[in-house]
Design a protein around this motif. Structure first.
Motif, PDB file in Angstrom:
ATOM      1  N   THR A  58       0.812  -1.201  -0.001  1.00  0.00           N
ATOM      2  CA  THR A  58       0.050  -0.086  -0.030  1.00  0.00           C
ATOM      3  C   THR A  58       0.909   1.121   0.051  1.00  0.00           C
ATOM      4  OG1 THR A  58      -0.004   0.154   2.532  1.00  0.00           O
ATOM      5  CG2 THR A  58      -1.824  -1.571   1.412  1.00  0.00           C
ATOM      6  N   PRO A  59       0.281   2.425  -0.359  1.00  0.00           N
ATOM      7  CA  PRO A  59       1.199   3.586  -0.307  1.00  0.00           C
ATOM      8  C   PRO A  59       1.825   3.640   1.150  1.00  0.00           C
ATOM      9  CG  PRO A  59      -0.869   4.140  -1.051  1.00  0.00           C
ATOM     10  CD  PRO A  59      -1.042   2.732  -0.624  1.00  0.00           C
ATOM     11  N   ARG A  62       4.836   1.490   1.180  1.00  0.00           N
ATOM     12  CA  ARG A  62       5.700   1.626   0.403  1.00  0.00           C
ATOM     13  C   ARG A  62       6.757   2.739   1.127  1.00  0.00           C
ATOM     14  NH1 ARG A  62       2.187   1.595  -3.896  1.00  0.00           N
ATOM     15  NH2 ARG A  62       1.554   3.664  -3.742  1.00  0.00           N
ATOM     16  N   VAL A  63       6.199   3.449   2.088  1.00  0.00           N
ATOM     17  CA  VAL A  63       6.850   4.523   2.824  1.00  0.00           C
ATOM     18  C   VAL A  63       7.804   3.676   3.941  1.00  0.00           C
ATOM     19  CG1 VAL A  63       6.556   6.330   4.611  1.00  0.00           C
ATOM     20  CG2 VAL A  63       5.384   6.455   2.700  1.00  0.00           C
TER      21      VAL A  63
END
Length: 308
Positions: A58-59, A62-63
Motif C-alpha cells: 500500500t502507499p 511503500r513509505v
C-alpha cells in the motif's frame, strides 16, 4: 517487532511469496501471516493489499519499506564492522566498478589483495557512471572504481591511474596501415559508442569536440567488447581502451580485424579512480583495499600492460 519479521516484510514487499518467506525464516506460513498482521497493528496502517493472489504494498507500506531497508542495511553493516574489529584479516569488500574495468584492472587488484588477505571476501557490482554513484549513496557498495570524479559533495575520489584510449578502426580501413593519426581525420565517419550515461561516451564526445567536430553516432552499445565487434565488422570507428592483442594489431598483423591507432591532436586518455562516501567509516577490509589499489597503481601513470 523483531529483525526477522522486518526481513520477511522486506522479502514479501520485493515480490517473494509469504510461503517462500516463511520457509526462509524457518516458520510456518500461518505464523508469518500472523507476524505480518501484528506488524501492521504496531505500525497502525495496512502495509499490504491483495491483488489477485499477490500481495502488493500500500502507499503506507511503500513509505515504511524505505525505513526498513535503511534499518536492516545499518544492522548488517554494524555486524560486519564488529566482525572485522574482532578479526581484521577477514571481512567483506563491497566493490562496484565500470564494466570496462572488469576485464583487467579489477581482477588484477582483487588478485593482489587476496594474496595478502586470503580470508577477505568480495561483493562485486558492475554499473555505468551514474549507477556507480548511486551504489555509494544507497550504501550498496563500500567503494567504487570509476572513470571520472563523480563530482558529488558527499563523495571523495582519488586518482589511481590514467588509461590510454585509442582510435580503433577496421583492418581494411583507409588509415589501418598508420600508427598515428589525428582524430580530426575521421570527423566524417560513423562512430561506434557506448550509450549515454557511460563515462566513455562522454569522454568520446569531449575529445571529438576538442578535435573540432561532433561525432556522427552510427551504433550504440553497453559493452566495450560489443564496440570492438562492430568495429571489426567494418561498421565504424571507436575510441576505446586497447585490447590485449593491441601490440600485434599496431604491427599490422593481417589476421587481426582491428587496428589501434595513437591520436596526436588530443589527449586520448581517461582518469580511473577509487571513490567512497566521505562521511562513512569504512570497515578495515575496505580501507586496506583502497591502500592496496593506490600502492599497486602508484607511479604507473599509464598502466604498462594496457599499452600497444
Amino acid at each position: 517487532m523483531d529483525l526477522q519479521v522486518l526481513r520477511s516484510f522486506q522479502a514479501v514487499a520485493e515480490g517473494v511469496t509469504v510461503t517462500e518467506a516463511a520457509a526462509t525464516a524457518h516458520i510456518t506460513q500461518p505464523a508469518l501471516s500472523r507476524a505480518l498482521n501484528r506488524l501492521e497493528s504496531e505500525i497502525g496502517a495496512e502495509l499490504f493489499q491483495r491483488v489477485g493472489r499477490v500481495l502488493q504494498l500500500t502507499p503506507a507500506g511503500r513509505v515504511f519499506k524505505e525505513y526498513v531497508d535503511t534499518v536492516l542495511d545499518s544492522y548488517d553493516r554494524g555486524r560486519r564492522a564488529v566482525a572485522e574489529v574482532v578479526d581484521p584479516d577477514r571481512g567483506v569488500v563491497s566493490l562496484a566498478f565500470l564494466h570496462t574495468l572488469g576485464t583487467w584492472l579489477v581482477p588484477r587488484l582483487v588478485t593482489g589483495f587476496r594474496q595478502r588477505f586470503a580470508a577477505v571476501r568480495f561483493e562485486l557490482h558492475q554499473a555505468d557512471e551514474n549507477g556507480l554513484t548511486q551504489h555509494l549513496l544507497d550504501s550498496t557498495a563500500d567503494l567504487i572504481i570509476t572513470g571520472k570524479d563523480p563530482g558529488h559533495p558527499l563523495i571523495t575520489w582519488r586518482l589511481l591511474l590514467v588509461e590510454p584510449l585509442w582510435l580503433a578502426v577496421p583492418a581494411r580501413h583507409r588509415l589501418a596501415q598508420r600508427r598515428r593519426v589525428r582524430l580530426a581525420e575521421v570527423a566524417d565517419e560513423q562512430f561506434i559508442v557506448l550509450k549515454p550515461g557511460y563515462g566513455l561516451r562522454s569522454v568520446t564526445e569531449t575529445l571529438c569536440r576538442q578535435a573540432g567536430f561532433s561525432p556522427l553516432v552510427g551504433f550504440e552499445g553497453e559493452e566495450v567488447e560489443t564496440l570492438r565487434g562492430l568495429v571489426a565488422s567494418g561498421l565504424g570507428v571507436s575510441l576505446i581502451p586497447a585490447a590485449p592483442d593491441a601490440t600485434a594489431a599496431t604491427e599490422a598483423n593481417p589476421d587481426l580485424p582491428i587496428r589501434y591507432l595513437r591520436l596526436t591532436d588530443v589527449r586520448a586518455a581517461r582518469d580511473i579512480g577509487v571513490a567512497r562516501l566521505a562521511s562513512r567509516t569504512l570497515p578495515p577490509a575496505a580501507r586496506r583495499f583502497i591502500d592496496h589499489a593506490l600502492d599497486t597503481t602508484a607511479g604507473t601513470g599509464e598502466v604498462p600492460l594496457r599499452h600497444p
